[in-house]
Design an enzyme around this catalytic site. Structure first.
Site, short mmCIF file in Angstrom:
data_model
loop_
_atom_site.label_atom_id
_atom_site.label_comp_id
_atom_site.label_asym_id
_atom_site.label_seq_id
_atom_site.Cartn_x
_atom_site.Cartn_y
_atom_site.Cartn_z
N HIS A 159 0.85 -1.19 0.00
CA HIS A 159 0.00 0.00 0.00
C HIS A 159 0.88 1.23 0.00
CE1 HIS A 159 -3.15 2.81 1.12
NE2 HIS A 159 -3.99 1.90 0.67
N ASP A 187 -7.95 -5.53 0.16
CA ASP A 187 -8.43 -6.35 -0.94
C ASP A 187 -8.04 -7.82 -0.81
OD1 ASP A 187 -9.74 -4.36 -2.39
OD2 ASP A 187 -7.82 -3.56 -3.04
N1 CMC Z 1 4.21 -7.45 -4.89
C1 CMC Z 1 5.54 -7.40 -5.09
N2 CMC Z 1 6.28 -6.28 -4.95
C2 CMC Z 1 5.64 -5.16 -4.61
C3 CMC Z 1 4.25 -5.12 -4.39
C4 CMC Z 1 3.53 -6.32 -4.53
N3 CMC Z 1 2.21 -6.36 -4.33
N4 CMC Z 1 3.87 -3.87 -4.06
C5 CMC Z 1 4.99 -3.13 -4.09
N5 CMC Z 1 6.06 -3.90 -4.41
C6 CMC Z 1 7.46 -3.49 -4.48
C7 CMC Z 1 7.76 -2.82 -5.81
O1 CMC Z 1 8.19 -3.75 -6.77
C8 CMC Z 1 8.86 -1.84 -5.40
O2 CMC Z 1 10.06 -2.59 -5.27
P1 CMC Z 1 11.52 -1.91 -5.51
O3 CMC Z 1 11.56 -0.70 -4.63
O4 CMC Z 1 12.47 -2.99 -5.11
O5 CMC Z 1 11.54 -1.56 -6.97
C9 CMC Z 1 8.43 -1.39 -4.00
O6 CMC Z 1 7.65 -2.48 -3.47
C10 CMC Z 1 7.60 -0.14 -3.97
O7 CMC Z 1 6.57 -0.27 -4.95
P2 CMC Z 1 5.78 0.97 -5.57
O8 CMC Z 1 5.00 0.49 -6.74
O9 CMC Z 1 6.71 2.12 -5.74
O10 CMC Z 1 4.85 1.33 -4.34
P3 CMC Z 1 3.56 2.16 -4.43
O11 CMC Z 1 3.39 2.82 -3.13
O12 CMC Z 1 3.54 3.03 -5.64
O13 CMC Z 1 2.47 1.01 -4.68
C11 CMC Z 1 0.60 -0.35 -4.68
C12 CMC Z 1 1.37 0.73 -3.94
C13 CMC Z 1 -0.70 -0.64 -3.91
C14 CMC Z 1 0.22 0.14 -6.09
C15 CMC Z 1 1.45 -1.64 -4.78
O14 CMC Z 1 1.81 -2.09 -3.50
C16 CMC Z 1 0.78 -2.75 -5.58
O15 CMC Z 1 0.88 -2.76 -6.80
N6 CMC Z 1 0.06 -3.71 -4.88
C17 CMC Z 1 -0.69 -4.71 -5.55
C18 CMC Z 1 -2.04 -4.15 -5.99
C19 CMC Z 1 -2.98 -3.98 -4.81
O16 CMC Z 1 -3.13 -4.85 -3.97
N7 CMC Z 1 -3.65 -2.82 -4.79
C20 CMC Z 1 -4.65 -2.50 -3.77
C21 CMC Z 1 -4.25 -1.38 -2.88
S1 CMC Z 1 -5.31 -1.27 -1.43
C22 CMC Z 1 -6.82 -0.80 -2.05
C23 CMC Z 1 -6.84 0.63 -2.41
O17 CMC Z 1 -6.78 1.47 -1.49
O18 CMC Z 1 -6.94 0.92 -3.61
#
Ligand code: CMC
Length: 429
Positions: free
Chosen positions: A306, A363
Site C-alpha cells: 500500500h 483487498d
Molecule cells: N508485490 C511485489 N512487490 C511489490 C508489491 C507487490 N504487491 N507492491 C509493491 N512492491 C514493491 C515494488 O516492486 C517496489 O520494489 P523496488 O523498490 O524494489 O523496486 C516497491 O515495493 C515499492 O513499490 P511501488 O510500486 O513504488 O509502491 P507504491 O506505493 O507506488 O504502490 C501499490 C502501492 C498498492 C500500487 C502496490 O503495493 C501494488 O501494486 N500492490 C498490488 C495491488 C494492490 O493490492 N492494490 C490494492 C491497494 S489497497 C486498495 C486501495 O486502497 O486501492
C-alpha cells in the site's frame, strides 16, 4: 517550535511556512514557491505532495491507524451501519436517531432509477465490464436529473447526494440482473440500505431471497471499511475533475473510472483471480511469491502493499475476521481462503516482503468474502465503488467549500525537443 522551512537556491534563502495538522503531520506550504523563486517541485505519483487540507479521514500508515471524522475504523465496523457512516462522512458528525431515520427515508425515496435508463442498460454488449457500465450510467444520470433553477443550491446538492447514494446501489444490482438475463428487482421501501441491495441482487420468482441479518451486517462492515481513505487515486480524481466545477455526477464517474484499475479498487478482483490461478496450479503459493520478487517479471502479489500503510492495513484484519465469520455462518468452505492464509504466512516471513514493508491490504480478503455471499467476480470492484461513494461525496463537498479552492492544474518539467521548424510532408524522410 519551528514555523518555517528554509530553502536555499543559488545562494538565495526563502522561508516557506509550515502547516501542522491536528495529529501533528506537518507540510511545507509551497503555494508561493513559483511566484517567489520561479521554481516548481517535481513529485511523480505525488507521494510527497499534500493536495489539500482535509478534516474527513486520518490515516497513520506506520501505525496502521484509520479514522473517519476522528472515530477509529474498528469502532465503526463494530457499532455503526454503512448508512450512518455515510452520514458521518458527509455531515462531519454522527446523526441523532431522528436525523438517521430522515436520512434513511430520503435514501429510500430516491432508490428508483428512471425507467428510460433501463434501455441504456439493456444495450451494453454482454461482455461489458460492470465498472464501465457504472461509470457511464452515473454520468448519464445528469441527463435525467438536470439542475432545476428554482431549487436552492443546498437543496440541489443534498438531493444529488441522496440520489447518488441510493441509485448507484440500485444500478449496480440492475447491471448484474441484466447481465444474467434476469428481470430486474425493484428496491423496497421496507428494507435497509444493505438488505435492499442483497434483495435486488438475488431475489427470484422461483427462489425468494431470504434476508439474513448476519449477512446484512457483514455487508455493512464491508462497505464501512471502504467508505473513505483520504486522498487515494479515485478520490484525487473526483477532487481534480470536480475542481473544474463539473457537476457531481461527472466527478463521481471519474472516480469510478480510476477505481477500476487493478492497482486500486480492481485489486479485489485481481486477488481472487490470482488465488484461483494458484489453486489451478496445485495450491502452492511459492512460485507466485518468487515471481513477485523477480524484477524482470511485472507480476505483483495482488492484495499486498500500500502507498500509505507500511504495516498491516487495519481494514484487512477486520475483513479477514468478517470473512471467517461469514463462511462459518453460511457453513461454506472456500479453498481460496486456505490458499490466502498460506500465501500470507509465507510472504510475511519472506525478507523481500519484510524489507519492502509489504503486508496484506483490504483487498486481500475482501474478494473471498464477496464470493461467499454470492457476488460474481466481475462485480467486486462495483462493490468497492458503492462503499467508496460517501467518501467521494464528502471529499468533493469539502473541496468545493474550501475557501482556498483553485482549479487543479499541476505543472511539469518539459523534456521534449527545443523549438523545431515544421517540415512539409514531401520533404520528410
Ligand atoms: N508485490 C511485489 N512487490 C511489490 C508489491 C507487490 N504487491 N507492491 C509493491 N512492491 C514493491 C515494488 O516492486 C517496489 O520494489 P523496488 O523498490 O524494489 O523496486 C516497491 O515495493 C515499492 O513499490 P511501488 O510500486 O513504488 O509502491 P507504491 O506505493 O507506488 O504502490 C501499490 C502501492 C498498492 C500500487 C502496490 O503495493 C501494488 O501494486 N500492490 C498490488 C495491488 C494492490 O493490492 N492494490 C490494492 C491497494 S489497497 C486498495 C486501495 O486502497 O486501492
Amino acid at each position: 517550535m519551528v514555523k518555517t522551512a528554509k530553502l536555499i537556491v543559488n545562494g538565495n534563502t526563502y522561508e516557506l511556512p509550515l502547516v501542522v495538522g491536528t495529529e501533528g503531520d506537518t507540510a511545507i506550504d509551497i503555494s508561493r514557491l513559483r511566484s517567489e523563486t520561479g521554481l516548481i517541485t517535481l513529485d511523480p505519483g505525488y507521494a510527497n505532495t499534500g493536495s489539500c487540507e482535509s478534516s474527513i479521514t486520518f490515516m497513520d500508515g506506520e501505525k496502521g491507524i484509520l479514522r473517519y471524522r476522528g472515530i477509529p475504523i474498528e469502532q465503526l465496523a463494530e457499532h455503526s451501519s454503512f448508512r450512518e457512516t455515510a452520514y458521518l462522512l458527509i455531515n462531519g458528525r454522527l446523526p441523532s436517531e431522528e436525523e438517521l431515520n430522515a436520512f434513511s427515508v430520503r435514501l429510500n425515496d430516491h432508490s428508483l432509477v428512471h425507467e428510460d435508463m433501463h434501455d441504456f442498460f439493456e444495450h451494453f454488449p454482454p461482455r461489458a465490464h460492470p465498472m464501465g457500465i457504472l461509470a457511464s450510467m452515473v454520468n448519464a444520470l445528469r441527463a435525467f436529473y438536470p439542475e432545476i433553477p428554482e431549487r436552492s443550491e443546498e437543496e440541489e446538492i443534498n438531493l444529488t447526494f441522496s440520489r447518488l447514494l441510493s441509485k448507484l446501489r440500485t444500478m449496480a444490482a440492475m447491471s448484474y440482473r441484466i447481465s444474467m438475463g434476469h428481470k430486474i428487482v425493484y428496491p423496497r421501501h421496507d428494507l435497509s440500505y444493505c438488505a435492499n441491495f442483497l434483495n435486488m441482487m438475488f431475489d427470484s420468482p422461483v427462489r425468494p431471497y431470504l434476508i439474513d441479518d448476519d449477512i446484512v451486517q457483514a455487508l455493512n462492515v464491508f462497505w464501512i471499511l471502504h467508505a473513505d481513505h483520504e486522498q487515494n487515486c479515485s478520490t484525487a480524481a473526483v477532487r481534480l475533475v470536480g475542481s473544474a466545477r463539473v457537476n457531481l455526477y461527472a466527478a463521481i464517474s471519474a472516480g469510478i473510472a480510476a477505481l477500476w484499475g487493478p492497482l486500486h479498487g480492481g485489486a479485489n478482483q485481481a486477488v481472487v483471480e490470482m488465488l484461483l490461478e494458484i489453486a489451478d496450479s496445485g495450491g502452492d503459493p511459492a512460485p507466485f511469491i518468487r515471481r513477485a520478487k523477480d524484477k524482470n517479471d511485472p507480476f505483483r502479489l495482488m492484495g499486498f502493499g500500500h502507498r500509505i500503510y507500511k504495516t498491516y492495513d487495519p481494514r484487512a484484519r477486520i475483513m479477514e475476521k468478517e470473512c471467517n465469520k461469514t463462511l462459518n455462518k453460511l457453513q461454506k468452505h472456500d479453498p481460496l481462503l486456505d490458499i490466502a492464509k498460506k500465501l500470507e504466512e509465507v510472504a510475511l516471513k519472506d525478507p523481500y516482503f519484510i524489507d519492502h514493508n509489504l503486508y496484506p491490504n483490504v483487498d486481500f480478503y475482501s474478494g473471498i468474502f464477496l464470493r461467499a455471499i454470492g457476488i460474481p467476480v466481475n462485480m467486486f470492484t462495483v462493490m468497492f465503488a458503492i462503499g467508496r461513494l460517501p467518501g467521494w461525496i464528502s471529499q468533493w463537498k469539502e473541496s468545493v467549500d474550501d475557501p482556498h479552492w483553485r482549479l487543479h492544474r499541476p505543472r511539469q518539467v518539459y523534456t521534449g525537443l527545443k523549438e523545431t521548424d515544421y517540415i512539409p510532408i514531401e520533404k520528410r524522410k
